[in-house]
Design a protein around this motif. Structure first.
Motif, PDB file in Angstrom:
ATOM      1  N   ASN A 278       3.919   0.490  18.735  1.00 41.08           N
ATOM      2  CA  ASN A 278       3.728  -0.059  17.387  1.00 41.08           C
ATOM      3  C   ASN A 278       4.764  -1.126  17.066  1.00 41.08           C
ATOM      4  OD1 ASN A 278       1.487   1.524  16.688  1.00 41.08           O
ATOM      5  ND2 ASN A 278       2.786   3.257  16.156  1.00 41.08           N
ATOM      6  N   THR A 279       5.980  -0.933  17.542  1.00 38.07           N
ATOM      7  CA  THR A 279       7.032  -1.941  17.340  1.00 38.07           C
ATOM      8  C   THR A 279       6.645  -3.243  18.030  1.00 38.07           C
ATOM      9  OG1 THR A 279       8.756  -0.258  17.209  1.00 38.07           O
ATOM     10  CG2 THR A 279       9.470  -2.490  17.737  1.00 38.07           C
ATOM     11  N   VAL A 280       6.102  -3.115  19.230  1.00 38.63           N
ATOM     12  CA  VAL A 280       5.678  -4.306  19.977  1.00 38.63           C
ATOM     13  C   VAL A 280       4.569  -5.036  19.233  1.00 38.63           C
ATOM     14  CG1 VAL A 280       4.683  -5.151  22.128  1.00 38.63           C
ATOM     15  CG2 VAL A 280       6.320  -3.265  22.181  1.00 38.63           C
ATOM     16  N   VAL A 281       3.536  -4.309  18.850  1.00 39.66           N
ATOM     17  CA  VAL A 281       2.377  -4.928  18.193  1.00 39.66           C
ATOM     18  C   VAL A 281       2.758  -5.503  16.832  1.00 39.66           C
ATOM     19  CG1 VAL A 281       0.090  -4.505  17.233  1.00 39.66           C
ATOM     20  CG2 VAL A 281       0.743  -3.455  19.408  1.00 39.66           C
ATOM     21  N   ASP A 282       3.516  -4.735  16.050  1.00 40.84           N
ATOM     22  CA  ASP A 282       3.920  -5.201  14.717  1.00 40.84           C
ATOM     23  C   ASP A 282       4.685  -6.511  14.787  1.00 40.84           C
ATOM     24  OD1 ASP A 282       2.738  -3.016  13.570  1.00 40.84           O
ATOM     25  OD2 ASP A 282       4.597  -1.894  13.268  1.00 40.84           O
ATOM     26  N   ASN A 283       5.624  -6.584  15.713  1.00 43.45           N
ATOM     27  CA  ASN A 283       6.435  -7.798  15.807  1.00 43.45           C
ATOM     28  C   ASN A 283       5.663  -8.949  16.438  1.00 43.45           C
ATOM     29  OD1 ASN A 283       9.313  -7.363  14.826  1.00 43.45           O
ATOM     30  ND2 ASN A 283       8.982  -5.522  16.036  1.00 43.45           N
ATOM     31  N   TYR A 284       4.771  -8.650  17.339  1.00 40.94           N
ATOM     32  CA  TYR A 284       3.911  -9.710  17.900  1.00 40.94           C
ATOM     33  C   TYR A 284       3.129 -10.378  16.777  1.00 40.94           C
ATOM     34  CZ  TYR A 284      -0.119 -11.909  20.061  1.00 40.94           C
ATOM     35  OH  TYR A 284      -1.102 -12.813  20.404  1.00 40.94           O
ATOM     36  N   LEU A 285       2.556  -9.575  15.901  1.00 40.37           N
ATOM     37  CA  LEU A 285       1.793 -10.125  14.781  1.00 40.37           C
ATOM     38  C   LEU A 285       2.705 -10.856  13.793  1.00 40.37           C
ATOM     39  CD1 LEU A 285      -0.667  -7.173  14.122  1.00 40.37           C
ATOM     40  CD2 LEU A 285      -1.203  -9.381  15.145  1.00 40.37           C
ATOM     41  N   LEU A 286       3.881 -10.294  13.528  1.00 38.28           N
ATOM     42  CA  LEU A 286       4.838 -10.932  12.620  1.00 38.28           C
ATOM     43  C   LEU A 286       5.256 -12.294  13.142  1.00 38.28           C
ATOM     44  CD1 LEU A 286       6.812 -10.896  10.204  1.00 38.28           C
ATOM     45  CD2 LEU A 286       8.438  -9.701  11.689  1.00 38.28           C
ATOM     46  N   PHE A 287       5.608 -12.351  14.428  1.00 38.72           N
ATOM     47  CA  PHE A 287       6.042 -13.616  15.022  1.00 38.72           C
ATOM     48  C   PHE A 287       4.906 -14.636  14.999  1.00 38.72           C
ATOM     49  CE2 PHE A 287       9.267 -11.257  17.962  1.00 38.72           C
ATOM     50  CZ  PHE A 287       9.934 -10.818  16.822  1.00 38.72           C
ATOM     51  N   SER A 288       3.712 -14.174  15.305  1.00 35.83           N
ATOM     52  CA  SER A 288       2.559 -15.076  15.303  1.00 35.83           C
ATOM     53  C   SER A 288       2.320 -15.641  13.914  1.00 35.83           C
ATOM     54  CB  SER A 288       1.312 -14.334  15.796  1.00 35.83           C
ATOM     55  OG  SER A 288       1.468 -13.903  17.127  1.00 35.83           O
ATOM     56  N   ASP A 289       2.462 -14.806  12.897  1.00 34.14           N
ATOM     57  CA  ASP A 289       2.278 -15.277  11.520  1.00 34.14           C
ATOM     58  C   ASP A 289       3.312 -16.339  11.153  1.00 34.14           C
ATOM     59  OD1 ASP A 289       0.148 -13.592  11.172  1.00 34.14           O
ATOM     60  OD2 ASP A 289       1.282 -12.030  10.130  1.00 34.14           O
ATOM     61  N   VAL A 344      -7.252  -1.457  20.694  1.00 34.24           N
ATOM     62  CA  VAL A 344      -8.428  -1.216  19.848  1.00 34.24           C
ATOM     63  C   VAL A 344      -8.098  -0.331  18.644  1.00 34.24           C
ATOM     64  CG1 VAL A 344     -10.729  -0.199  19.756  1.00 34.24           C
ATOM     65  CG2 VAL A 344     -10.096  -1.688  21.671  1.00 34.24           C
ATOM     66  N   PRO A 345      -7.488   0.852  18.833  1.00 35.32           N
ATOM     67  CA  PRO A 345      -7.181   1.655  17.634  1.00 35.32           C
ATOM     68  C   PRO A 345      -6.153   0.994  16.722  1.00 35.32           C
ATOM     69  CG  PRO A 345      -6.273   2.681  19.622  1.00 35.32           C
ATOM     70  CD  PRO A 345      -7.173   1.591  20.073  1.00 35.32           C
ATOM     71  N   THR A 346      -5.172   0.301  17.330  1.00 32.88           N
ATOM     72  CA  THR A 346      -4.137  -0.356  16.518  1.00 32.88           C
ATOM     73  C   THR A 346      -4.739  -1.430  15.628  1.00 32.88           C
ATOM     74  OG1 THR A 346      -2.451   0.065  18.196  1.00 32.88           O
ATOM     75  CG2 THR A 346      -1.980  -1.650  16.580  1.00 32.88           C
ATOM     76  N   PHE A 347      -5.578  -2.284  16.214  1.00 28.35           N
ATOM     77  CA  PHE A 347      -6.152  -3.387  15.454  1.00 28.35           C
ATOM     78  C   PHE A 347      -7.346  -2.958  14.615  1.00 28.35           C
ATOM     79  CE2 PHE A 347      -3.644  -5.873  18.447  1.00 28.35           C
ATOM     80  CZ  PHE A 347      -3.115  -6.834  17.604  1.00 28.35           C
ATOM     81  N   THR A 348      -7.975  -1.833  14.958  1.00 25.29           N
ATOM     82  CA  THR A 348      -9.048  -1.320  14.108  1.00 25.29           C
ATOM     83  C   THR A 348      -8.489  -0.982  12.732  1.00 25.29           C
ATOM     84  OG1 THR A 348     -10.326  -0.447  15.975  1.00 25.29           O
ATOM     85  CG2 THR A 348     -10.739   0.523  13.811  1.00 25.29           C
ATOM     86  N   ALA A 349      -7.332  -0.320  12.722  1.00 23.38           N
ATOM     87  CA  ALA A 349      -6.692   0.033  11.453  1.00 23.38           C
ATOM     88  C   ALA A 349      -6.332  -1.215  10.668  1.00 23.38           C
ATOM     89  CB  ALA A 349      -5.455   0.876  11.722  1.00 23.38           C
ATOM     90  N   ARG A 350      -5.824  -2.225  11.344  1.00 20.54           N
ATOM     91  CA  ARG A 350      -5.414  -3.456  10.667  1.00 20.54           C
ATOM     92  C   ARG A 350      -6.641  -4.202  10.112  1.00 20.54           C
ATOM     93  NH1 ARG A 350      -0.265  -5.002  11.315  1.00 20.54           N
ATOM     94  NH2 ARG A 350       0.996  -3.782  12.758  1.00 20.54           N
ATOM     95  N   PHE A 351      -7.702  -4.206  10.879  1.00 21.20           N
ATOM     96  CA  PHE A 351      -8.922  -4.896  10.442  1.00 21.20           C
ATOM     97  C   PHE A 351      -9.517  -4.211   9.209  1.00 21.20           C
ATOM     98  CE2 PHE A 351     -13.635  -5.364  10.872  1.00 21.20           C
ATOM     99  CZ  PHE A 351     -13.699  -6.703  10.515  1.00 21.20           C
ATOM    100  N   LYS A 352      -9.484  -2.890   9.174  1.00 16.02           N
ATOM    101  CA  LYS A 352     -10.003  -2.158   8.019  1.00 16.02           C
ATOM    102  C   LYS A 352      -9.188  -2.442   6.769  1.00 16.02           C
ATOM    103  CE  LYS A 352     -12.200   1.670  10.511  1.00 16.02           C
ATOM    104  NZ  LYS A 352     -12.181   3.132  10.793  1.00 16.02           N
ATOM    105  N   GLU A 353      -7.877  -2.664   6.962  1.00 18.74           N
ATOM    106  CA  GLU A 353      -7.004  -2.970   5.827  1.00 18.74           C
ATOM    107  C   GLU A 353      -7.254  -4.369   5.277  1.00 18.74           C
ATOM    108  OE1 GLU A 353      -3.054  -2.466   7.205  1.00 18.74           O
ATOM    109  OE2 GLU A 353      -3.171  -0.278   7.375  1.00 18.74           O
ATOM    110  N   ALA A 354      -7.619  -5.311   6.149  1.00 19.25           N
ATOM    111  CA  ALA A 354      -7.788  -6.708   5.711  1.00 19.25           C
ATOM    112  C   ALA A 354      -8.965  -7.354   6.435  1.00 19.25           C
ATOM    113  CB  ALA A 354      -6.509  -7.488   5.968  1.00 19.25           C
ATOM    114  N   PRO A 355     -10.194  -6.938   6.141  1.00 19.59           N
ATOM    115  CA  PRO A 355     -11.365  -7.462   6.867  1.00 19.59           C
ATOM    116  C   PRO A 355     -11.654  -8.930   6.584  1.00 19.59           C
ATOM    117  CG  PRO A 355     -12.049  -6.067   5.045  1.00 19.59           C
ATOM    118  CD  PRO A 355     -10.576  -5.913   5.162  1.00 19.59           C
ATOM    119  N   GLU A 356     -11.092  -9.465   5.495  1.00 17.53           N
ATOM    120  CA  GLU A 356     -11.357 -10.865   5.153  1.00 17.53           C
ATOM    121  C   GLU A 356     -10.261 -11.807   5.668  1.00 17.53           C
ATOM    122  OE1 GLU A 356     -14.234 -11.598   3.738  1.00 17.53           O
ATOM    123  OE2 GLU A 356     -14.687  -9.445   3.714  1.00 17.53           O
TER     124      GLU A 356
END
Length: 553
Positions: A278-289, A344-356
């Motif tokens: 989760n630390t890896v994925v969270d920071n990957y997304l943060l850095f990308s943003d 898939v499970p990690t990003f499924t949760a994120r997609f449900k939180e912000a589908p738009e």
């Protein structure tokens, strides 16, 4: 007391009287008598906290001590009797100390107290001795102007030690000085000692310069540069650079070098099982943003530049950040963290939180597509959402791939065509045309498959897979009214297969297998001779193929 003991004591007292030191003041006594403030309200101990309100008095005391050293040295050189203009000390005290051999002790006491004053007043811009500070800065600056880093070291070291708040140049030029020292280091161990010095440089800059520096050079900047430097020279233990770089990230750093190195540190920590996925994925997304936000800034400047230099600078920065994003994407996508059962499970949760959130959706599509996770329900849901809301090149290509897997080939071709129309990169257009040609091959529509493969080659001459489709399409539908004429096609087939492995070694094995398969279908020497064809004769294969080749046997 016996006679021998009495005699020894008497002799000792006699010697003291002759030397003039009996009951004479010690160096400490003399110093405290003449400068009582050093044991009074200006006393300095290890626990003394600097009081800016006493700055003037501390400096006055320092100069008085320096004058006192001069008086001691004059007395030592010519004798107390000949020195008549003493201001700090008096003739008798210095004369008595001289007779007792205590002048050096007095100087030592003064030097110790001066050192305490320097340490106490480090945070003052010019320390406790502005004259010495200016002299050191002048010497330092002259050497730096000449890039004479070795010569600048002594003055730099003095400034770092005694006047660390005097100039930011101490830290900017100090990096050059230490880097030069590192290049001269005889061993790796010696070099690592200079790495420690580099860390002190950044720590001191944060402590003494940062509070009055411009906001862009605040703690986020300093921690970031410190972390980048440390990771460059010392990757083990990884916790140290990781902690520093993540502090910079926490403070909001969006410097591309910091984000790249922070991702390297995170992946190293993950590999050693010191952070979770989760630390890896969270920071990957943060850095990308953060990178995306900076890229938008640069694109806006390029579109509406204040001047030509601003545009040029923004273009360079945009390139740097794009390369940085590619580096971070590569680190993440090739790691164990980027596996379908994790993504898939990690990003499924994120997609449900912000589908738009279309930017999130686009990231998911690229990542899942590159990792072979396009058969997941998440992939289908996200692609459908993006294509519905905001069709992009990657979303259309991803949707086409998904549709193809689900057997909806005509729809897949339609979306590949949309991706081609949106793409600006010839290599991507080539890849999409190749994908369409593969679909038509499975439908046995060989002439259409060949047409798309030819487009792919025109866009990317190194697309070896496209050459193979051209070759197999020719072989599937040879041109000619009889067997001999149709056999001529296979010379052209072999030409395309040879070209495929020449431009793209990754398809060489497939190409060689097909060459072996089709070589037997080429014209035989005797039969060709009957048609007036010998080795080296130009041959044209007409019809839908329309290619020229050369006879060989």
């Amino acid at each position: 007391m016996n006679g021998i003991q009495f005699t020894k004591i008497a002799l000792g007292l006699s010697a003291m009287l002759v030397s003039g030191s009996a009951f004479a003041q010690s160096a400490s006594d003399v110093l405290q008598a003449k400068l009582p403030e050093i044991t009074g309200d200006l006393a300095i101990s290890e626990n003394t906290t600097y009081n800016p309100a006493l700055k003037g008095r501390y400096r006055e005391l320092y100069y008085k001590l320096r004058k006192g050293v001069g008086e001691i040295e004059r007395v030592a050189a010519i004798g107390a009797s000949d020195v008549t203009d003493l201001e700090v000390f008096d003739n008798k005290s210095l004369k008595d100390l001289q007779k007792a051999g205590g002048l050096d002790d007095l100087k030592g006491e003064i030097f110790d107290y001066q050192a305490k004053l320097k340490r106490l007043m480090k945070a003052e811009k010019y320390g406790c001795d502005s004259l010495e500070c200016f002299q050191m800065l002048t010497i330092f600056d002259e050497y730096c102007k000449k890039n004479a880093w070795a010569d600048a070291y002594e003055s730099w070291s003095s400034l770092m030690r005694n006047y660390p708040a005097s100039s930011k140049n101490i830290y900017i030029r100090g990096l050059n000085i230490i880097n030069a020292k590192m290049k001269e280091a005889a061993t790796g161990k010696e070099q690592q000692l200079w790495v420690d010095t580099l860390m002190i440089v950044w720590d001191n800059r944060m402590k003494y310069i940062m509070p009055t520096d411009r906001p862009q050079y605040g703690e986020a900047y300093c921690q970031g540069q410190k972390g980048v430097t440390l990771l460059k020279y010392r990757q083990k233990p990884i916790e140290e650079p990781y902690k520093i770089l993540m502090r910079a990230v926490e403070l909001g750093s969006d410097d591309i070098a910091v984000l790249q190195n922070a991702m390297k540190a995170i992946m190293a920590m993950y590999k050693e099982q010191k952070v979770d996925v989760n630390t890896v994925v969270d920071n990957y997304l943060l850095f990308s943003d953060r990178i995306d936000a900076k890229k938008k800034e640069f694109q806006k400047t390029i579109a509406e530049p204040a001047n030509e230099k601003a545009k040029t600078d923004a273009e360079k920065l945009l390139s740097d950040y794009s390369k940085g994003q590619s580096f971070i994407d590569q680190l993440f996508s090739t790691s164990d963290a980027a596996q379908c059962d994790i993504l898939v499970p990690t990003f499924t949760a994120r997609f449900k939180e912000a589908p738009e959130d279309m930017e999130l959706c686009d990231k998911i599509i690229k990542l899942l597509g590159s990792k072979g996770c396009s058969d997941s329900q998440l992939y289908e849901d996200v692609v459908s959402k993006v294509v519905e809301k905001n069709p992009t090149e990657s979303s259309c290509a991803g949707f086409a791939k998904m549709l193809d897997k689900r057997g909806k080939q005509d729809d897949a071709i339609s979306y590949y065509e949309k991706a081609i129309s949106m793409s600006e990169a010839d290599t991507m257009k080539s890849a999409y045309n190749l994908a369409i040609s593969v679909i038509y091959t499975t439908k046995k529509a060989y002439t259409t498959a060949c047409a798309y493969a030819r487009k792919a080659v025109a866009l990317d001459p190194n697309n070896g897979a496209a050459y193979i489709i051209i070759a197999t399409s020719y072989a599937a539908v040879p041109v000619g009214e009889d067997a001999y004429q149709r056999s001529l096609t296979y010379w052209v087939v072999l030409d395309k297969l040879q070209k495929a492995k020449a431009v793209d070694p990754s398809v060489a094995a497939t190409a060689n297998k097909l060459i072996a398969q089709y070589s037997g279908a080429c014209p035989k020497k005797d039969e060709a001779f009957m048609h007036g064809v010998t080795a080296g004769t130009p041959v044209t294969v007409g019809g839908w193929i329309g290619e020229s080749t050369t006879a060989r046997f």
